[in-house]
Design an enzyme around this catalytic site. Structure first.
Site, PDB file in Angstrom:
ATOM      1  N   LYS A 204      -1.888   5.086   8.578  1.00 12.39           N
ATOM      2  CA  LYS A 204      -1.075   5.124   7.346  1.00 12.39           C
ATOM      3  C   LYS A 204      -1.968   5.334   6.120  1.00 12.39           C
ATOM      4  O   LYS A 204      -1.702   6.183   5.277  1.00 12.39           O
ATOM      5  CB  LYS A 204      -0.294   3.800   7.201  1.00 12.39           C
ATOM      6  CG  LYS A 204       0.438   3.692   5.875  1.00 12.39           C
ATOM      7  CD  LYS A 204       1.027   2.313   5.597  1.00 12.39           C
ATOM      8  CE  LYS A 204       1.545   2.276   4.152  1.00 12.39           C
ATOM      9  NZ  LYS A 204       2.129   1.004   3.755  1.00 12.39           N
TER      10      LYS A 204
ATOM     11  N   THR B 157       0.877  -1.179   0.000  1.00 14.88           N
ATOM     12  CA  THR B 157       0.000   0.000   0.000  1.00 14.88           C
ATOM     13  C   THR B 157       0.906   1.219   0.000  1.00 14.88           C
ATOM     14  O   THR B 157       1.649   1.435   0.969  1.00 14.88           O
ATOM     15  CB  THR B 157      -0.893   0.026   1.254  1.00 14.88           C
ATOM     16  OG1 THR B 157      -1.636  -1.188   1.305  1.00 14.88           O
ATOM     17  CG2 THR B 157      -1.856   1.201   1.203  1.00 14.88           C
TER      18      THR B 157
ATOM     19  N   LYS C 144      -7.893   1.419  -3.159  1.00  7.99           N
ATOM     20  CA  LYS C 144      -7.560   1.001  -1.785  1.00  7.99           C
ATOM     21  C   LYS C 144      -7.736   2.167  -0.795  1.00  7.99           C
ATOM     22  O   LYS C 144      -8.365   2.019   0.247  1.00  7.99           O
ATOM     23  CB  LYS C 144      -6.110   0.493  -1.778  1.00  7.99           C
ATOM     24  CG  LYS C 144      -5.477   0.323  -0.421  1.00  7.99           C
ATOM     25  CD  LYS C 144      -5.703  -1.035   0.154  1.00  7.99           C
ATOM     26  CE  LYS C 144      -5.181  -1.106   1.574  1.00  7.99           C
ATOM     27  NZ  LYS C 144      -5.494  -2.348   2.231  1.00  7.99           N
TER      28      LYS C 144
HETATM   29  P1  NAD Z   1       6.151  -5.822   7.226  1.00  8.14           P
HETATM   30  O1  NAD Z   1       6.887  -4.667   7.829  1.00  8.14           O
HETATM   31  O2  NAD Z   1       5.859  -7.024   8.039  1.00  8.14           O
HETATM   32  O3  NAD Z   1       6.945  -6.311   5.903  1.00  8.14           O
HETATM   33  C1  NAD Z   1       7.697  -5.476   5.053  1.00  8.14           C
HETATM   34  C2  NAD Z   1       9.001  -6.219   4.741  1.00  8.14           C
HETATM   35  O4  NAD Z   1       9.751  -5.474   3.792  1.00  8.14           O
HETATM   36  C3  NAD Z   1       9.896  -6.387   5.980  1.00  8.14           C
HETATM   37  O5  NAD Z   1      10.161  -7.762   6.188  1.00  8.14           O
HETATM   38  C4  NAD Z   1      11.166  -5.597   5.615  1.00  8.14           C
HETATM   39  O6  NAD Z   1      12.365  -6.191   6.111  1.00  8.14           O
HETATM   40  C5  NAD Z   1      11.126  -5.642   4.104  1.00  8.14           C
HETATM   41  N1  NAD Z   1      11.898  -4.591   3.466  1.00  8.14           N
HETATM   42  C6  NAD Z   1      11.958  -3.273   3.784  1.00  8.14           C
HETATM   43  N2  NAD Z   1      12.787  -2.614   2.937  1.00  8.14           N
HETATM   44  C7  NAD Z   1      13.242  -3.549   2.066  1.00  8.14           C
HETATM   45  C8  NAD Z   1      14.133  -3.501   0.953  1.00  8.14           C
HETATM   46  N3  NAD Z   1      14.704  -2.354   0.571  1.00  8.14           N
HETATM   47  N4  NAD Z   1      14.394  -4.646   0.287  1.00  8.14           N
HETATM   48  C9  NAD Z   1      13.829  -5.814   0.675  1.00  8.14           C
HETATM   49  N5  NAD Z   1      12.967  -5.933   1.721  1.00  8.14           N
HETATM   50  C10 NAD Z   1      12.688  -4.801   2.404  1.00  8.14           C
HETATM   51  O7  NAD Z   1       4.806  -5.199   6.625  1.00  8.14           O
HETATM   52  P2  NAD Z   1       3.489  -5.995   6.156  1.00  8.14           P
HETATM   53  O8  NAD Z   1       2.499  -6.009   7.257  1.00  8.14           O
HETATM   54  O9  NAD Z   1       3.908  -7.257   5.491  1.00  8.14           O
HETATM   55  O10 NAD Z   1       2.919  -4.962   5.081  1.00  8.14           O
HETATM   56  C11 NAD Z   1       3.465  -4.852   3.772  1.00  8.14           C
HETATM   57  C12 NAD Z   1       2.593  -3.912   2.955  1.00  8.14           C
HETATM   58  O11 NAD Z   1       1.269  -4.423   2.900  1.00  8.14           O
HETATM   59  C13 NAD Z   1       2.479  -2.493   3.527  1.00  8.14           C
HETATM   60  O12 NAD Z   1       2.523  -1.582   2.460  1.00  8.14           O
HETATM   61  C14 NAD Z   1       1.127  -2.500   4.226  1.00  8.14           C
HETATM   62  O13 NAD Z   1       0.532  -1.223   4.277  1.00  8.14           O
HETATM   63  C15 NAD Z   1       0.338  -3.434   3.320  1.00  8.14           C
HETATM   64  N6  NAD Z   1      -0.799  -4.101   3.987  1.00  8.14           N
HETATM   65  C16 NAD Z   1      -0.641  -4.657   5.223  1.00  8.14           C
HETATM   66  C17 NAD Z   1      -1.720  -5.282   5.824  1.00  8.14           C
HETATM   67  C18 NAD Z   1      -1.581  -5.926   7.195  1.00  8.14           C
HETATM   68  O14 NAD Z   1      -2.612  -6.253   7.801  1.00  8.14           O
HETATM   69  N7  NAD Z   1      -0.354  -6.135   7.692  1.00  8.14           N
HETATM   70  C19 NAD Z   1      -2.968  -5.337   5.176  1.00  8.14           C
HETATM   71  C20 NAD Z   1      -3.089  -4.797   3.895  1.00  8.14           C
HETATM   72  C21 NAD Z   1      -1.987  -4.167   3.317  1.00  8.14           C
END
Ligand code: NAD
Length: 290
Positions: free
Chosen positions: A237, A87, A162
């Protein structure tokens, strides 16, 4: 298919595992040390991306997406799809899509709804922006990771859908919670309030499916001490992204603006961090009019 998966966090990890379990050849990369069942780990994003038919990113924000895109686009093979499921702000989604198209790739912005449970269970909803060809290439993978994929339009349309959806969700949750708090002060029983509103013109997903009052309506985070669920800081966010987009597009969104301010205050000053976004109800309960 040969798939590169970058960002193996709470969402990306289980999504990549589902693709591997369905028989795809998945190579993953995450900055943090992680292991994901069935996924071969690469030493960099570029290495995970280089021979892939489809590269999927699932990253925290638009700035990180832009940096990862700059690294992987030159490494990807022409005709490959670049599917970003994070997102992020609409401007970043469009900028990345433009660079990917210029390099002969098929970009799709495809944020998801459904949370961690949906990612693990393969029941996410994908809302996608990009060309019809790009969407068709990604669709079989959406079908594995999710239960529904809607092609919303050109680049950025997935992110637009979204944040508009989540702006409605944030505003509606606040409206539902403040109405419960008012009903309490008027001496109205919460169950009666639910029975009336859930079958009257005030009904909504937040009232009917995710009721913020404990012990009322279907099971929800309210029945589990407001453990998320969908955390208040994630709602904040998305509300910030909606207001950033409203600023760029010159759209008047006063309710979205107020919802952002209320969630910001809740998360930063009122103990909302780490609570479900429906914990707005106990927040209102404690307050008086001024
Ligand atoms: P998270 O923080 O668990 O995962 C993000 C991952 O990206 C981490 O493991 C981090 O180490 C990795 N990362 C960061 N920079 C990086 C780079 N340069 N290269 C490689 N890896 C890198 O977050 P999440 O909960 O998995 O969410 C991910 C996305 O999904 C976000 O944009 C969030 O808004 C969206 N989202 C989350 C949810 C939820 O319920 N968690 C629901 C819908 C959408």
């Amino acid at each position: 298919m040969k798939i590169g998966f970058i960002g193996l966090g709470n969402m990306g990890g289980p999504m990549a595992a589902n693709l591997a379990a369905a028989g795809h050849d998945v190579t993953g990369f995450d900055m943090a040390k992680v292991t994901v069942e069935g996924v071969t780990l690469a030493a960099s994003g570029a290495e995970a991306a280089k021979d892939a038919d489809v590269v999927i990113t699932m990253l925290p924000n638009g700035q990180i997406l832009r940096a990862v895109a700059d690294e992987i686009i030159p490494a990807m093979q022409a005709g490959a799809a670049f599917v970003d499921c994070s997102t992020v702000d609409v401007d970043s989604a469009r900028a990345v899509a433009e660079k990917a198209s210029a390099a002969g790739l098929l970009p799709v912005d495809a944020p998801v709804s459904g949370g961690i449970g949906g990612a693990a269970g393969g029941t996410l909803t994908f809302m996608a922006g990009g060309s019809a060809d790009a969407f068709e290439k990604a669709k079989p993978l959406f079908d594995i990771m999710g239960q529904k994929a809607v092609h919303c339009g050109d680049a950025g349309a997935g992110q637009a859908a979204k944040i508009c959806n989540n702006m409605i969700l944030g505003v509606t949750m606040i409206a539902t919670c403040e109405a419960f708090a008012l009903a309490d002060k008027l001496g109205l029983d919460r169950q009666k309030m639910f029975d009336v509103v859930s079958t009257s013109s005030g009904y909504s997903w937040t009232m009917n499916a995710y009721c913020p009052a404990p012990g009322v309506g279907p099971q929800s985070p309210a029945d589990n001490d407001y453990k998320p669920g969908f955390a208040a800081e994630l709602m904040l966010k998305d509300l910030r992204l909606s207001q950033q987009a409203a600023g760029s597009a010159d759209a008047d969104t006063p309710m979205g603006q107020l919802a952002e301010a209320l969630y910001a205050h809740f998360v930063e000053n009122e103990g909302g961090l780490g609570m479900d976004f429906s914990a707005m109800l106990p927040r209102f309960e404690k307050r008086s009019r001024d």
